[in-house]
Design a protein around this motif. Sequence first.
Motif, PDB file in Angstrom:
ATOM      1  N   ARG A 134      29.924  28.582 -49.791  1.00 25.74           N
ATOM      2  CA  ARG A 134      29.510  29.846 -50.388  1.00 25.74           C
ATOM      3  C   ARG A 134      29.789  29.827 -51.882  1.00 25.74           C
ATOM      4  N   ALA A 135      29.134  30.761 -52.581  1.00 26.37           N
ATOM      5  CA  ALA A 135      29.483  30.979 -53.982  1.00 26.37           C
ATOM      6  C   ALA A 135      30.860  31.612 -54.029  1.00 26.37           C
ATOM      7  N   LEU A 136      31.736  31.054 -54.812  1.00 27.26           N
ATOM      8  CA  LEU A 136      33.133  31.475 -54.753  1.00 27.26           C
ATOM      9  C   LEU A 136      33.312  32.938 -55.148  1.00 27.26           C
ATOM     10  N   ASP A 137      32.474  33.426 -56.061  1.00 24.49           N
ATOM     11  CA  ASP A 137      32.648  34.789 -56.555  1.00 24.49           C
ATOM     12  C   ASP A 137      31.794  35.819 -55.819  1.00 24.49           C
ATOM     13  N   CYS A 138      31.029  35.371 -54.856  1.00 23.39           N
ATOM     14  CA  CYS A 138      30.127  36.287 -54.160  1.00 23.39           C
ATOM     15  C   CYS A 138      30.910  37.186 -53.209  1.00 23.39           C
ATOM     16  N   THR A 139      30.664  38.501 -53.309  1.00 22.31           N
ATOM     17  CA  THR A 139      31.336  39.461 -52.435  1.00 22.31           C
ATOM     18  C   THR A 139      30.374  40.110 -51.448  1.00 22.31           C
TER      19      THR A 139
END
Length: 472
Positions: free
Chosen positions: A171-176
């Motif tokens: 996943r994108a590390l900063d995606c919430t």
Amino acid sequence: MNHDPDTEPDLDLDLDRSADPGRAGPSATVVRVAGPEDLLSYIPYRLGFRPAESVVAVSLTGPRRRVGLVARVDVDDLLDDPPARTAGPSGDGPAAPARDGAATARWLTGHVVGDGADRAVVVLYSDELGSSSGEGAASSRPRRAVEVLRRALERRLPGVEVWAVTSTGFRALDCTDPLCCPPGGRPLSLLTSSRVAAHMVLAGRTVAGTREERYALRPAPEVARTQARRAAARWAATYERILAGGAPGAPGGPGARGSGAAFGPGAARRVGASSAAAATPDPAALARWGEESLGLWRSAVRQVAALGPGETCTLRPATLGKIGAALADTPVRDAVLLSLVANTQEAALRTARHEADAATDAATADVMARIVDPVRGVVPDTGITGPARTVLEAVATHLPRARRAPAYVLLALLAWWHGDGGLAAERVSDALGVDPTHRLAGLLRSAIAGGVPPGWVRRERDLRCDPGRPVG
């Protein structure tokens, strides 16, 4: 790199620049791909193994966002060691960290920028990510390591995007957004079924499970190693007797039992120094020894080169032992180096025969220029270097450790020439572990640590960054 698959811009991937030194070369197969899955599935093939507890930096260059440098460091390399106190009368001197994570990040950033990057992508490989927000994220060591690198890169290349790959997903590390990036990540099956992965599998590429597996050289069977060791000792004894002025066939001369002194690191230098005062080597005998040594090398390489797809051969342990002993002689090693480039047969033979002159010196300089110079540098001919690598690895896996340094160094040079810095660094470390004073290994270590690529890679990079710029 936007993490939304529907808006992801295309990338150019050079699928032939994998970590296999037998295949690496210029951009023979460049594929236009889209989506993070393709880039993330490409990285293990580029490295040659599946990273673990690692941070990988990827440079993207030019309007087509071509993937350039792919560099990996351990998570711990980007974190400082706990401060250590220097020894003093009270035992509490000034604090000095043994490892500087910020310095590693600056070093890595310098190489990414030096590759001509317009943007950079960072990929974290770890199962200790914590949550995407909150205290768990702040306390996670891998996340802290990524932030150290991201800050360094952002100063030079704003807009760095970070991806994370775990044993269960990516996943994108900063995606919430849980719809875009679920807590467990997108399934890894998207990586193994990507277009890039399919191409690699069809091309016969493989990925080692670990870094250790990727770089390991498995020892030959004990019987074969014993045969090689004895042959190496006999061939080294022949060399030493020639240097000491002994004539072939004389009592206690070449090949006599018990005549082989230690021929490990520095032995040739010791023998040469003591012999200079005691006797003059027989030039004709030395020339024959060198010529036969090179002949054994050439024969082994031809045997490997003649193999068809899927075929294997077993080189004679005695031959491998004699080649290994011969490589400790600098002229023979240089002759083998010359043979890695086409049309050098005569110069290689004269070098092996210890008949060096201005012509052989010029030939050696020309070969080195073809390897290191960005103007004259050439892509390695895998039809030559592939069999050479196979023979050198066989030599290293048959010989006692004390005799392996020359083979390790040549393997390191081959890997570096093919652009495989990870393998080159590993073999240089192997060589220096055997002989810390090995000059060529030290030079290679400096080039690798400084991020200096081989000539053909430098030329390609310069043209990519400025197509109108004359190289050199």
